[in-house]
Design an enzyme around this catalytic site. Structure first.
Site, PDB file in Angstrom:
ATOM      1  N   THR A 287     -22.784  25.323  29.853  1.00 49.85           N
ATOM      2  CA  THR A 287     -22.832  25.996  30.204  1.00 49.85           C
ATOM      3  C   THR A 287     -24.162  26.262  31.372  1.00 49.85           C
ATOM      4  O   THR A 287     -24.380  24.494  31.610  1.00 49.85           O
ATOM      5  CB  THR A 287     -23.221  28.129  30.774  1.00 49.85           C
ATOM      6  OG1 THR A 287     -24.709  27.669  28.825  1.00 49.85           O
ATOM      7  CG2 THR A 287     -22.522  28.073  29.298  1.00 49.85           C
TER       8      THR A 287
ATOM      9  N   VAL B 137     -27.899  27.192  32.793  1.00 50.19           N
ATOM     10  CA  VAL B 137     -28.900  27.166  32.735  1.00 50.19           C
ATOM     11  C   VAL B 137     -29.408  27.300  31.325  1.00 50.19           C
ATOM     12  O   VAL B 137     -30.119  26.527  30.890  1.00 50.19           O
ATOM     13  CB  VAL B 137     -29.492  28.823  32.701  1.00 50.19           C
ATOM     14  CG1 VAL B 137     -31.445  29.071  32.168  1.00 50.19           C
ATOM     15  CG2 VAL B 137     -29.350  29.403  34.122  1.00 50.19           C
ATOM     16  N   CYS B 138     -28.533  27.130  30.112  1.00 46.92           N
ATOM     17  CA  CYS B 138     -28.657  26.762  28.523  1.00 46.92           C
ATOM     18  C   CYS B 138     -30.029  25.308  28.509  1.00 46.92           C
ATOM     19  O   CYS B 138     -30.129  25.976  27.898  1.00 46.92           O
ATOM     20  CB  CYS B 138     -27.048  27.628  27.579  1.00 46.92           C
ATOM     21  SG  CYS B 138     -27.008  29.261  27.999  1.00 46.92           S
ATOM     22  N   PRO B 139     -28.737  24.931  28.783  1.00 43.70           N
ATOM     23  CA  PRO B 139     -28.857  23.403  28.735  1.00 43.70           C
ATOM     24  C   PRO B 139     -30.506  23.048  29.182  1.00 43.70           C
ATOM     25  O   PRO B 139     -31.480  21.890  28.625  1.00 43.70           O
ATOM     26  CB  PRO B 139     -27.883  22.200  29.240  1.00 43.70           C
ATOM     27  CG  PRO B 139     -27.219  22.990  30.880  1.00 43.70           C
ATOM     28  CD  PRO B 139     -27.366  24.562  30.023  1.00 43.70           C
TER      29      PRO B 139
ATOM     30  N   ILE C  89     -32.604  24.744  25.997  1.00 40.89           N
ATOM     31  CA  ILE C  89     -32.897  24.006  24.868  1.00 40.89           C
ATOM     32  C   ILE C  89     -32.963  21.911  25.285  1.00 40.89           C
ATOM     33  O   ILE C  89     -34.214  21.860  24.740  1.00 40.89           O
ATOM     34  CB  ILE C  89     -31.436  23.542  24.235  1.00 40.89           C
ATOM     35  CG1 ILE C  89     -30.049  24.489  24.719  1.00 40.89           C
ATOM     36  CG2 ILE C  89     -31.027  22.405  24.014  1.00 40.89           C
ATOM     37  CD1 ILE C  89     -28.996  25.028  24.222  1.00 40.89           C
TER      38      ILE C  89
END
Length: 195
Positions: free
Chosen positions: A47, A49-51, A54
């Site tokens: 997706t 925003v997620c990376p 992370i």
């Protein structure tokens, strides 16, 4: 659901550990014994925003390690999806090789135990938990899907928890390591403002 001051729910599941190996029986409680832990949830792999979150945790990994803090990430994707995402360069939408563990929560049991499931979509909200070395949740935040976390603020919270444990003083608003703390009393508050 607020879990602060309660024992962190344990779980045993598949995980992709930092050397790229898949473990079928990753035991959260056993793997984090006597360490501070940042347990964070994100909605889905591959997706947007997620990376960024992370990768930001990975970029600050050394700072967490200096604080004897283990990082563990959780989403509903399988360990094989986690692995595939790690094999894609950051500049191409991947997350690259990480220095911490990614857990698989395919059934959604972990996100349910921590009370962070999106009420309609069934995926996790952007939730973060700081768990002390005794397994007690000291801090939690939950963001809606479009709102990325401030990873550096988790380091500030870790410093505050550690300082309180060592010295018994409390940390006022916007406190950062090296600034004034106070005795948890009316006289401590007055002294804090008089300095």
């Amino acid at each position: 659901m607020t879990l602060v001051s309660q024992h962190a729910p344990n779980f045993v599941t598949q995980a992709l550990i930092k050397d790229g190996t898949i473990v079928n029986d990753f035991n959260f409680k056993k793997s984090t014994k006597n360490k501070l832990v940042v347990l964070f949830f994100w909605p889905m792999d591959f997706t947007f925003v997620c990376p960024t979150e992370i990768v930001a945790f990975n970029e600050l990994y050394i700072e967490f390690k200096k604080r004897n803090t283990k990082i563990i990430g959780v989403s509903r994707d399988s360990v094989f999806v986690h692995q595939a995402w790690q094999n894609i360069d950051i500049k191409q939408g991947g997350i690259g090789r990480l220095k911490y563990t990614l857990v698989s929560d395919i059934k959604g049991e972990i996100q349910d135990a921590y009370g962070v499931a999106h009420p309609e979509l069934g995926i996790a909200l952007r939730a973060s938990f700081l768990i002390d070395k005794y397994g007690i949740i000291k801090h939690q935040t939950v963001n809606d899907l479009p709102l990325g976390r401030n990873i550096k603020d988790m380091l500030r919270i870790i410093d505050a928890v550690t300082y309180h444990e060592q010295y018994g003083e409390v940390c006022p608003a916007n406190w950062i390591k090296g600034e004034k703390t106070m005795h948890p009393s009316k006289s401590g508050l007055i002294k804090y403002y008089q300095k």
